[in-house]
Design an enzyme around this catalytic site. Sequence first.
Site, PDB file in Angstrom:
ATOM      1  N   ILE A  91       0.769  -1.725  -0.119  1.00  0.00           N
ATOM      2  CA  ILE A  91      -0.032  -0.479   0.099  1.00  0.00           C
ATOM      3  C   ILE A  91       1.063   1.334  -0.136  1.00  0.00           C
ATOM      4  O   ILE A  91       2.325   1.244   0.700  1.00  0.00           O
ATOM      5  CB  ILE A  91      -0.744   0.199   1.383  1.00  0.00           C
ATOM      6  CG1 ILE A  91      -1.658  -0.765   1.196  1.00  0.00           C
ATOM      7  CG2 ILE A  91      -1.860   1.531   1.199  1.00  0.00           C
ATOM      8  CD1 ILE A  91      -2.327  -1.330   2.437  1.00  0.00           C
ATOM      9  N   CYS A  92       0.194   2.421  -0.755  1.00  0.00           N
ATOM     10  CA  CYS A  92       1.050   3.401  -0.826  1.00  0.00           C
ATOM     11  C   CYS A  92       0.523   4.317   0.071  1.00  0.00           C
ATOM     12  O   CYS A  92      -0.589   5.184  -0.583  1.00  0.00           O
ATOM     13  CB  CYS A  92       1.469   4.231  -2.113  1.00  0.00           C
ATOM     14  SG  CYS A  92       1.941   5.948  -2.181  1.00  0.00           S
ATOM     15  N   LEU A  93       0.797   4.968   1.115  1.00  0.00           N
ATOM     16  CA  LEU A  93      -0.511   5.573   2.428  1.00  0.00           C
ATOM     17  C   LEU A  93       0.542   6.504   3.027  1.00  0.00           C
ATOM     18  O   LEU A  93       1.171   6.195   3.825  1.00  0.00           O
ATOM     19  CB  LEU A  93      -1.417   4.995   2.941  1.00  0.00           C
ATOM     20  CG  LEU A  93      -2.460   5.681   3.743  1.00  0.00           C
ATOM     21  CD1 LEU A  93      -3.426   6.520   2.609  1.00  0.00           C
ATOM     22  CD2 LEU A  93      -3.129   5.099   4.454  1.00  0.00           C
TER      23      LEU A  93
END
Lengths: 199, 265
Positions: A91-93
Amino acid sequence: MANIAVARIKREFKEVVKSEEVAKCHIKVELVDDSFTSLRGEILGPPDTPYEGGTFILDIRIPETYPFNPPKVQFLTKIWHPNISSVTGAICLDILKDQWAAAMTLRTVLLSLQALLAAPEPDDPQDAVVARQYKETSDIFSQTARHWASNYASAPHREPVMDDKVAQLKNMGFDEHKARVALSTHNWDIEQAMENILS
Amino acid sequence: MATENIEDAKAQMGYDPTTNYDEATMAQQRQIEQEIAGCQPLIGKETDLKTLHDEYSPEDKIYQDKITDLQRKHSAYRRIRMDGNCFYRGFGFGYMEKLLKDKSELQRFKEVVTTSKDEMIKLGFPSFTIEDFHSNFIEVLEKLEKDCGVDELLEIFNDQGYSDYLVVYLRLLVSGHLQKNDDFFMNFIEGGRSVKEFCAQEVEPMGKESDHIHITALTAITGVPVCIEYMDRSEGHGVTTLVFPDDKTPVLTLLYKPGHYDLLY
Protein backbone atom coordinates in the site's frame (compact mmCIF):
# COMPACT_ATOMS: atom_id res chain seq x y z
CA MET A 1 9.95 -1.66 24.09
CA ALA A 2 8.16 -4.77 22.98
CA ASN A 3 6.01 -4.54 26.11
CA ILE A 4 4.78 -1.08 25.15
CA ALA A 5 3.80 -2.33 21.70
CA VAL A 6 1.93 -5.34 23.04
CA ALA A 7 0.18 -3.41 25.84
CA ARG A 8 -0.92 -0.79 23.37
CA ILE A 9 -2.23 -3.33 20.84
CA LYS A 10 -4.18 -5.13 23.55
CA ARG A 11 -5.91 -1.88 24.47
CA GLU A 12 -6.49 -0.92 20.84
CA PHE A 13 -7.96 -4.29 20.18
CA LYS A 14 -10.71 -3.55 22.65
CA GLU A 15 -11.17 -0.10 21.15
CA VAL A 16 -11.74 -1.45 17.63
CA VAL A 17 -13.90 -4.29 18.85
CA LYS A 18 -16.32 -1.96 20.60
CA SER A 19 -16.26 0.83 17.99
CA GLU A 20 -19.31 1.92 16.01
CA GLU A 21 -17.78 0.85 12.70
CA VAL A 22 -17.56 -2.70 13.96
CA ALA A 23 -21.20 -2.65 14.93
CA LYS A 24 -21.97 -1.71 11.32
CA CYS A 25 -19.52 -4.41 10.14
CA HIS A 26 -17.39 -1.88 8.29
CA ILE A 27 -14.06 -2.75 9.89
CA LYS A 28 -12.71 -5.61 11.95
CA VAL A 29 -9.45 -6.78 13.54
CA GLU A 30 -8.59 -10.32 14.57
CA LEU A 31 -5.61 -12.02 16.16
CA VAL A 32 -3.68 -14.45 14.01
CA ASP A 33 -1.99 -16.10 16.98
CA ASP A 34 -1.58 -15.11 20.63
CA SER A 35 1.44 -12.85 20.04
CA PHE A 36 -0.43 -9.59 19.35
CA THR A 37 2.21 -8.73 16.73
CA SER A 38 0.53 -10.36 13.77
CA LEU A 39 -3.06 -9.35 13.10
CA ARG A 40 -5.68 -9.72 10.44
CA GLY A 41 -7.74 -6.70 9.45
CA GLU A 42 -10.89 -6.54 7.42
CA ILE A 43 -12.57 -3.59 5.71
CA LEU A 44 -15.79 -3.36 3.79
CA GLY A 45 -15.60 -1.68 0.37
CA PRO A 46 -17.28 1.75 0.71
CA PRO A 47 -20.59 2.56 -1.04
CA ASP A 48 -20.60 4.28 -4.46
CA THR A 49 -17.18 2.88 -5.31
CA PRO A 50 -16.17 -0.10 -7.48
CA TYR A 51 -15.30 -1.88 -4.23
CA GLU A 52 -18.80 -1.54 -2.76
CA GLY A 53 -19.84 -4.50 -0.67
CA GLY A 54 -16.52 -6.32 -1.05
CA THR A 55 -14.64 -7.75 1.93
CA PHE A 56 -10.95 -6.91 1.85
CA ILE A 57 -8.57 -8.79 4.13
CA LEU A 58 -5.40 -7.12 5.40
CA ASP A 59 -2.22 -8.50 6.87
CA ILE A 60 -1.09 -6.30 9.79
CA ARG A 61 2.33 -6.65 11.41
CA ILE A 62 3.13 -4.70 14.56
CA PRO A 63 6.79 -3.66 14.82
CA GLU A 64 8.58 -3.81 18.15
CA THR A 65 8.77 -0.01 18.12
CA TYR A 66 4.99 0.47 17.78
CA PRO A 67 3.34 3.00 18.30
CA PHE A 68 6.36 5.16 17.48
CA ASN A 69 6.63 3.51 14.09
CA PRO A 70 3.67 2.52 11.89
CA PRO A 71 2.25 -0.99 11.58
CA LYS A 72 3.14 -2.82 8.36
CA VAL A 73 -0.05 -3.35 6.43
CA GLN A 74 -0.76 -5.01 3.11
CA PHE A 75 -3.80 -6.32 1.27
CA LEU A 76 -4.15 -10.08 1.21
CA THR A 77 -7.24 -9.77 -1.01
CA LYS A 78 -6.26 -9.00 -4.58
CA ILE A 79 -7.39 -5.53 -5.55
CA TRP A 80 -7.23 -3.17 -8.55
CA HIS A 81 -6.44 0.27 -7.15
CA PRO A 82 -3.83 2.95 -8.07
CA ASN A 83 -2.33 3.07 -4.56
CA ILE A 84 -2.22 -0.69 -3.93
CA SER A 85 0.02 -3.11 -5.80
CA SER A 86 -2.04 -5.58 -7.83
CA VAL A 87 0.92 -7.97 -7.49
CA THR A 88 1.86 -7.84 -3.79
CA GLY A 89 -0.94 -5.90 -2.08
CA ALA A 90 1.61 -3.31 -0.87
CA ILE A 91 0.00 0.00 0.00
CA CYS A 92 1.12 3.54 -0.72
CA LEU A 93 -0.40 5.68 2.03
CA ASP A 94 1.35 8.56 3.82
CA ILE A 95 0.26 7.58 7.34
CA LEU A 96 1.81 4.13 6.89
CA LYS A 97 5.11 5.82 6.11
CA ASP A 98 6.57 9.18 7.13
CA GLN A 99 3.30 10.67 8.35
CA TRP A 100 2.52 8.06 10.93
CA ALA A 101 2.03 9.55 14.40
CA ALA A 102 1.94 7.71 17.69
CA ALA A 103 -1.50 9.16 18.44
CA MET A 104 -2.93 7.09 15.56
CA THR A 105 -4.36 3.62 16.08
CA LEU A 106 -5.28 0.51 14.10
CA ARG A 107 -8.75 1.99 13.86
CA THR A 108 -7.28 5.13 12.22
CA VAL A 109 -5.38 2.92 9.78
CA LEU A 110 -8.40 0.83 8.78
CA LEU A 111 -10.63 3.89 8.36
CA SER A 112 -7.90 5.63 6.31
CA LEU A 113 -7.63 2.60 4.05
CA GLN A 114 -11.37 2.63 3.58
CA ALA A 115 -11.13 6.31 2.66
CA LEU A 116 -8.32 5.48 0.24
CA LEU A 117 -10.61 3.00 -1.54
CA ALA A 118 -13.15 5.80 -1.97
CA ALA A 119 -10.60 8.42 -3.06
CA PRO A 120 -7.54 7.07 -4.91
CA GLU A 121 -4.51 9.33 -5.29
CA PRO A 122 -3.19 8.50 -8.76
CA ASP A 123 -0.38 11.06 -8.55
CA ASP A 124 1.25 9.10 -5.75
CA PRO A 125 0.75 5.58 -7.13
CA GLN A 126 1.88 2.21 -5.88
CA ASP A 127 0.79 0.47 -9.07
CA ALA A 128 1.77 2.55 -12.11
CA VAL A 129 -0.31 0.48 -14.56
CA VAL A 130 -3.50 0.90 -12.56
CA ALA A 131 -2.81 4.59 -11.95
CA ARG A 132 -2.40 5.24 -15.67
CA GLN A 133 -5.64 3.45 -16.45
CA TYR A 134 -7.39 5.44 -13.70
CA LYS A 135 -6.23 8.71 -15.21
CA GLU A 136 -6.61 7.89 -18.92
CA THR A 137 -9.66 5.63 -19.11
CA SER A 138 -11.57 6.00 -15.89
CA ASP A 139 -14.58 3.96 -17.12
CA ILE A 140 -12.43 0.95 -17.86
CA PHE A 141 -10.69 1.42 -14.51
CA SER A 142 -13.99 1.39 -12.59
CA GLN A 143 -15.24 -1.70 -14.40
CA THR A 144 -11.93 -3.50 -13.90
CA ALA A 145 -11.83 -2.63 -10.20
CA ARG A 146 -15.43 -3.86 -9.83
CA HIS A 147 -14.58 -7.06 -11.72
CA TRP A 148 -11.64 -7.73 -9.36
CA ALA A 149 -13.78 -6.91 -6.30
CA SER A 150 -16.52 -9.33 -7.39
CA ASN A 151 -14.02 -12.11 -8.07
CA TYR A 152 -11.66 -11.70 -5.12
CA ALA A 153 -13.61 -9.79 -2.45
CA SER A 154 -17.10 -11.30 -2.98
CA ALA A 155 -18.54 -7.91 -3.92
CA PRO A 156 -22.10 -8.34 -5.30
CA HIS A 157 -21.83 -6.33 -8.55
CA ARG A 158 -20.41 -8.37 -11.41
CA GLU A 159 -19.01 -7.24 -14.75
CA PRO A 160 -20.36 -9.99 -17.06
CA VAL A 161 -18.46 -8.92 -20.20
CA MET A 162 -15.18 -9.03 -18.33
CA ASP A 163 -16.09 -12.31 -16.63
CA ASP A 164 -16.69 -13.76 -20.12
CA LYS A 165 -13.34 -12.60 -21.45
CA VAL A 166 -11.51 -14.14 -18.52
CA ALA A 167 -13.50 -17.35 -19.02
CA GLN A 168 -12.56 -17.40 -22.70
CA LEU A 169 -8.85 -17.27 -21.94
CA LYS A 170 -9.28 -19.76 -19.13
CA ASN A 171 -10.97 -22.18 -21.50
CA MET A 172 -7.97 -21.86 -23.80
CA GLY A 173 -5.84 -23.21 -20.97
CA PHE A 174 -4.51 -20.00 -19.46
CA ASP A 175 -4.27 -19.53 -15.72
CA GLU A 176 -7.31 -17.53 -14.57
CA HIS A 177 -5.45 -14.93 -12.53
CA LYS A 178 -2.76 -14.44 -15.17
CA ALA A 179 -5.48 -13.98 -17.77
CA ARG A 180 -7.23 -11.42 -15.56
CA VAL A 181 -4.03 -9.46 -15.00
CA ALA A 182 -3.16 -9.46 -18.71
CA LEU A 183 -6.66 -8.39 -19.74
CA SER A 184 -6.79 -5.69 -17.04
CA THR A 185 -3.40 -4.37 -18.04
CA HIS A 186 -4.30 -4.23 -21.74
CA ASN A 187 -7.68 -2.54 -21.39
CA TRP A 188 -9.50 -5.86 -22.01
CA ASP A 189 -8.16 -6.37 -25.54
CA ILE A 190 -8.08 -10.19 -25.81
CA GLU A 191 -5.42 -10.35 -28.53
CA GLN A 192 -3.04 -8.02 -26.74
CA ALA A 193 -3.59 -9.86 -23.48
CA MET A 194 -2.78 -13.22 -25.09
CA GLU A 195 0.30 -11.81 -26.74
CA ASN A 196 1.37 -10.51 -23.34
CA ILE A 197 0.92 -13.85 -21.58
CA LEU A 198 2.73 -15.75 -24.33
CA SER A 199 5.64 -13.33 -24.66
CA MET B 1 7.53 2.71 -26.34
CA ALA B 2 7.99 4.98 -23.38
CA THR B 3 6.74 2.26 -21.03
CA GLU B 4 9.17 -0.24 -22.54
CA ASN B 5 12.03 2.13 -21.84
CA ILE B 6 10.94 2.45 -18.24
CA GLU B 7 10.71 -1.33 -18.00
CA ASP B 8 14.21 -1.68 -19.46
CA ALA B 9 15.58 0.86 -17.04
CA LYS B 10 13.88 -0.92 -14.13
CA ALA B 11 15.35 -4.24 -15.25
CA GLN B 12 18.82 -2.74 -15.46
CA MET B 13 18.57 -1.34 -11.94
CA GLY B 14 17.55 -4.76 -10.69
CA TYR B 15 13.99 -3.59 -9.97
CA ASP B 16 11.85 -6.36 -8.60
CA PRO B 17 8.08 -5.62 -8.69
CA THR B 18 7.45 -8.08 -5.84
CA THR B 19 9.74 -6.21 -3.45
CA ASN B 20 8.27 -3.51 -1.27
CA TYR B 21 10.92 -0.82 -1.55
CA ASP B 22 9.25 1.51 0.93
CA GLU B 23 9.43 -1.16 3.59
CA ALA B 24 13.04 -1.87 2.70
CA THR B 25 13.81 1.84 3.11
CA MET B 26 12.04 1.99 6.46
CA ALA B 27 13.84 -1.14 7.66
CA GLN B 28 17.15 0.45 6.75
CA GLN B 29 16.20 3.61 8.65
CA ARG B 30 15.38 1.50 11.74
CA GLN B 31 18.77 -0.19 11.43
CA ILE B 32 20.59 3.15 11.25
CA GLU B 33 18.62 4.36 14.27
CA GLN B 34 19.64 1.26 16.21
CA GLU B 35 23.29 1.77 15.32
CA ILE B 36 23.12 5.36 16.61
CA ALA B 37 21.28 4.18 19.73
CA GLY B 38 24.12 1.77 20.42
CA CYS B 39 26.71 4.52 20.77
CA GLN B 40 24.77 7.51 22.13
CA PRO B 41 22.30 7.69 25.02
CA LEU B 42 19.06 9.66 24.53
CA ILE B 43 20.25 12.16 27.16
CA GLY B 44 23.97 12.27 27.83
CA LYS B 45 25.90 13.02 31.02
CA GLU B 46 26.53 16.59 32.10
CA THR B 47 29.84 17.41 30.45
CA ASP B 48 32.23 20.34 30.75
CA LEU B 49 31.77 22.75 27.88
CA LYS B 50 35.55 22.71 27.32
CA THR B 51 35.25 19.31 25.68
CA LEU B 52 33.21 20.88 22.91
CA HIS B 53 36.43 22.53 21.68
CA ASP B 54 37.85 19.08 20.87
CA GLU B 55 35.02 18.30 18.52
CA TYR B 56 36.15 20.86 16.03
CA SER B 57 39.53 21.30 14.39
CA PRO B 58 41.72 23.93 16.11
CA GLU B 59 41.86 25.69 12.72
CA ASP B 60 38.09 25.97 12.62
CA LYS B 61 38.22 29.53 13.86
CA ILE B 62 34.53 30.33 13.52
CA TYR B 63 33.41 27.45 15.76
CA GLN B 64 36.33 27.72 18.20
CA ASP B 65 35.54 31.42 18.76
CA LYS B 66 31.88 30.69 19.21
CA ILE B 67 32.53 27.96 21.76
CA THR B 68 34.75 30.37 23.69
CA ASP B 69 31.94 32.90 23.61
CA LEU B 70 29.50 30.25 24.84
CA GLN B 71 31.79 29.53 27.82
CA ARG B 72 31.34 33.10 29.02
CA LYS B 73 27.74 32.29 29.89
CA HIS B 74 27.67 28.52 30.28
CA SER B 75 29.86 25.90 31.88
CA ALA B 76 28.44 22.53 30.90
CA TYR B 77 26.16 20.76 28.46
CA ARG B 78 24.30 17.52 27.93
CA ARG B 79 24.33 15.88 24.56
CA ILE B 80 20.92 14.81 23.28
CA ARG B 81 20.66 11.96 20.77
CA MET B 82 20.37 13.14 17.18
CA ASP B 83 17.09 11.48 16.24
CA GLY B 84 14.97 14.42 15.16
CA ASN B 85 13.32 14.53 18.60
CA CYS B 86 16.21 16.34 20.29
CA PHE B 87 14.37 19.62 20.80
CA TYR B 88 11.42 18.00 22.59
CA ARG B 89 13.58 15.57 24.56
CA GLY B 90 16.09 18.26 25.53
CA PHE B 91 13.31 20.63 26.52
CA GLY B 92 11.47 17.94 28.48
CA PHE B 93 14.48 16.78 30.44
CA GLY B 94 15.96 20.26 31.01
CA TYR B 95 12.66 21.62 32.24
CA MET B 96 11.77 18.68 34.49
CA GLU B 97 15.25 18.87 36.00
CA LYS B 98 14.37 22.45 37.02
CA LEU B 99 11.00 21.30 38.36
CA LEU B 100 12.79 19.03 40.83
CA LYS B 101 13.82 22.18 42.64
CA ASP B 102 10.70 24.28 42.16
CA LYS B 103 7.53 22.77 43.60
CA SER B 104 5.24 25.74 42.90
CA GLU B 105 6.27 25.78 39.24
CA LEU B 106 5.65 22.03 39.17
CA GLN B 107 2.07 22.59 40.38
CA ARG B 108 1.51 25.29 37.77
CA PHE B 109 2.83 23.02 35.01
CA LYS B 110 0.78 20.03 36.18
CA GLU B 111 -2.31 22.23 35.96
CA VAL B 112 -1.38 23.20 32.37
CA VAL B 113 -0.89 19.56 31.38
CA THR B 114 -4.10 18.48 33.08
CA THR B 115 -6.26 21.00 31.21
CA SER B 116 -4.44 20.36 27.92
CA LYS B 117 -6.00 16.92 27.55
CA ASP B 118 -9.58 18.15 27.24
CA GLU B 119 -8.47 21.00 24.98
CA MET B 120 -6.91 18.49 22.61
CA ILE B 121 -9.89 16.16 22.64
CA LYS B 122 -12.05 19.20 21.87
CA LEU B 123 -9.81 19.91 18.87
CA GLY B 124 -10.60 16.45 17.53
CA PHE B 125 -7.58 14.43 18.66
CA PRO B 126 -8.50 10.78 19.33
CA SER B 127 -9.27 10.54 23.05
CA PHE B 128 -8.16 6.91 23.18
CA THR B 129 -4.51 7.68 22.51
CA ILE B 130 -4.44 11.19 24.00
CA GLU B 131 -5.44 9.72 27.35
CA ASP B 132 -2.71 7.13 27.12
CA PHE B 133 0.05 9.69 26.50
CA HIS B 134 -1.46 12.14 28.94
CA SER B 135 -1.64 9.72 31.85
CA ASN B 136 1.94 8.64 31.23
CA PHE B 137 3.07 12.28 31.28
CA ILE B 138 1.19 12.96 34.53
CA GLU B 139 2.73 9.84 36.03
CA VAL B 140 6.20 11.31 35.48
CA LEU B 141 5.14 14.65 36.99
CA GLU B 142 3.90 12.74 40.04
CA LYS B 143 7.31 11.14 40.37
CA LEU B 144 8.78 14.65 40.45
CA GLU B 145 6.31 15.54 43.22
CA LYS B 146 7.61 12.59 45.21
CA ASP B 147 11.13 13.99 44.96
CA CYS B 148 12.67 11.58 42.56
CA GLY B 149 16.27 12.61 41.92
CA VAL B 150 18.07 13.66 38.78
CA ASP B 151 19.36 10.12 38.36
CA GLU B 152 15.88 8.66 38.24
CA LEU B 153 14.76 11.37 35.84
CA LEU B 154 17.75 10.57 33.65
CA GLU B 155 16.80 6.90 33.75
CA ILE B 156 13.24 7.72 32.66
CA PHE B 157 14.45 9.86 29.79
CA ASN B 158 16.94 7.22 28.69
CA ASP B 159 14.33 4.47 28.56
CA GLN B 160 13.39 4.57 24.89
CA GLY B 161 9.71 3.69 25.29
CA TYR B 162 9.07 5.88 28.32
CA SER B 163 11.05 8.75 26.85
CA ASP B 164 9.27 8.57 23.50
CA TYR B 165 5.91 8.65 25.27
CA LEU B 166 6.93 12.01 26.78
CA VAL B 167 8.14 13.29 23.41
CA VAL B 168 4.84 12.33 21.80
CA TYR B 169 2.87 14.31 24.37
CA LEU B 170 5.03 17.40 23.83
CA ARG B 171 4.51 17.02 20.08
CA LEU B 172 0.76 16.78 20.65
CA LEU B 173 0.84 19.92 22.81
CA VAL B 174 2.58 21.79 19.97
CA SER B 175 0.14 20.48 17.39
CA GLY B 176 -2.81 21.41 19.59
CA HIS B 177 -1.53 24.93 20.18
CA LEU B 178 -0.83 25.53 16.47
CA GLN B 179 -4.28 24.25 15.47
CA LYS B 180 -6.06 26.21 18.15
CA ASN B 181 -4.36 29.41 16.93
CA ASP B 182 -4.36 28.59 13.23
CA ASP B 183 -5.47 32.11 12.24
CA PHE B 184 -2.13 33.37 13.48
CA PHE B 185 0.20 30.48 12.62
CA MET B 186 -1.08 29.99 9.06
CA ASN B 187 0.97 33.08 8.15
CA PHE B 188 4.20 31.24 8.92
CA ILE B 189 3.56 28.01 7.08
CA GLU B 190 5.17 27.47 3.70
CA GLY B 191 4.01 25.45 0.76
CA GLY B 192 0.33 26.36 0.76
CA ARG B 193 -0.42 23.86 3.52
CA SER B 194 -3.08 24.31 6.17
CA VAL B 195 -2.01 24.38 9.82
CA LYS B 196 -3.62 20.95 10.28
CA GLU B 197 -1.66 19.53 7.34
CA PHE B 198 1.53 21.08 8.66
CA CYS B 199 0.93 19.44 12.04
CA ALA B 200 0.26 16.05 10.44
CA GLN B 201 3.44 16.32 8.38
CA GLU B 202 5.93 18.23 10.53
CA VAL B 203 4.82 18.06 14.16
CA GLU B 204 3.04 14.85 15.10
CA PRO B 205 5.25 12.23 13.41
CA MET B 206 8.26 11.18 15.51
CA GLY B 207 11.65 12.31 14.26
CA LYS B 208 10.45 15.48 12.53
CA GLU B 209 12.80 18.30 13.42
CA SER B 210 11.79 21.54 15.10
CA ASP B 211 12.01 25.07 13.85
CA HIS B 212 11.02 28.49 15.24
CA ILE B 213 7.33 27.76 14.83
CA HIS B 214 7.54 24.60 16.97
CA ILE B 215 9.58 26.40 19.63
CA THR B 216 7.19 29.35 19.69
CA ALA B 217 4.24 26.99 20.15
CA LEU B 218 5.81 24.82 22.84
CA THR B 219 7.02 27.74 24.93
CA ALA B 220 3.61 29.43 24.62
CA ILE B 221 1.46 26.42 25.53
CA THR B 222 3.68 25.35 28.44
CA GLY B 223 4.41 28.90 29.60
CA VAL B 224 8.08 27.97 29.80
CA PRO B 225 10.38 30.57 28.22
CA VAL B 226 13.42 29.07 26.49
CA CYS B 227 16.73 30.56 25.41
CA ILE B 228 18.41 29.17 22.30
CA GLU B 229 22.09 29.82 21.62
CA TYR B 230 22.62 29.49 17.87
CA MET B 231 26.03 28.26 16.86
CA ASP B 232 26.42 28.13 13.11
CA ARG B 233 28.81 29.10 10.33
CA SER B 234 27.60 32.67 10.13
CA GLU B 235 30.11 35.53 10.44
CA GLY B 236 30.98 36.95 13.85
CA HIS B 237 32.80 35.66 16.92
CA GLY B 238 29.82 35.07 19.14
CA VAL B 239 26.78 32.84 19.25
CA THR B 240 23.39 34.35 18.42
CA THR B 241 21.04 34.34 21.40
CA LEU B 242 17.27 34.19 21.01
CA VAL B 243 14.69 33.97 23.78
CA PHE B 244 11.20 32.59 23.14
CA PRO B 245 9.15 34.72 23.91
CA ASP B 246 11.64 37.58 23.78
CA ASP B 247 10.21 39.56 26.72
CA LYS B 248 10.55 36.76 29.31
CA THR B 249 13.39 35.39 31.41
CA PRO B 250 14.30 31.92 30.11
CA VAL B 251 13.95 28.90 32.37
CA LEU B 252 16.37 26.75 30.37
CA THR B 253 18.82 27.10 27.52
CA LEU B 254 19.40 24.90 24.49
CA LEU B 255 22.40 24.95 22.20
CA TYR B 256 21.53 24.87 18.51
CA LYS B 257 23.98 23.58 15.95
CA PRO B 258 22.56 23.22 12.42
CA GLY B 259 19.97 20.44 12.58
CA HIS B 260 20.41 19.66 16.27
CA TYR B 261 19.75 20.82 19.85
CA ASP B 262 21.74 20.03 23.01
CA LEU B 263 21.06 21.16 26.56
CA LEU B 264 23.18 23.94 28.15
CA TYR B 265 23.95 24.75 31.79
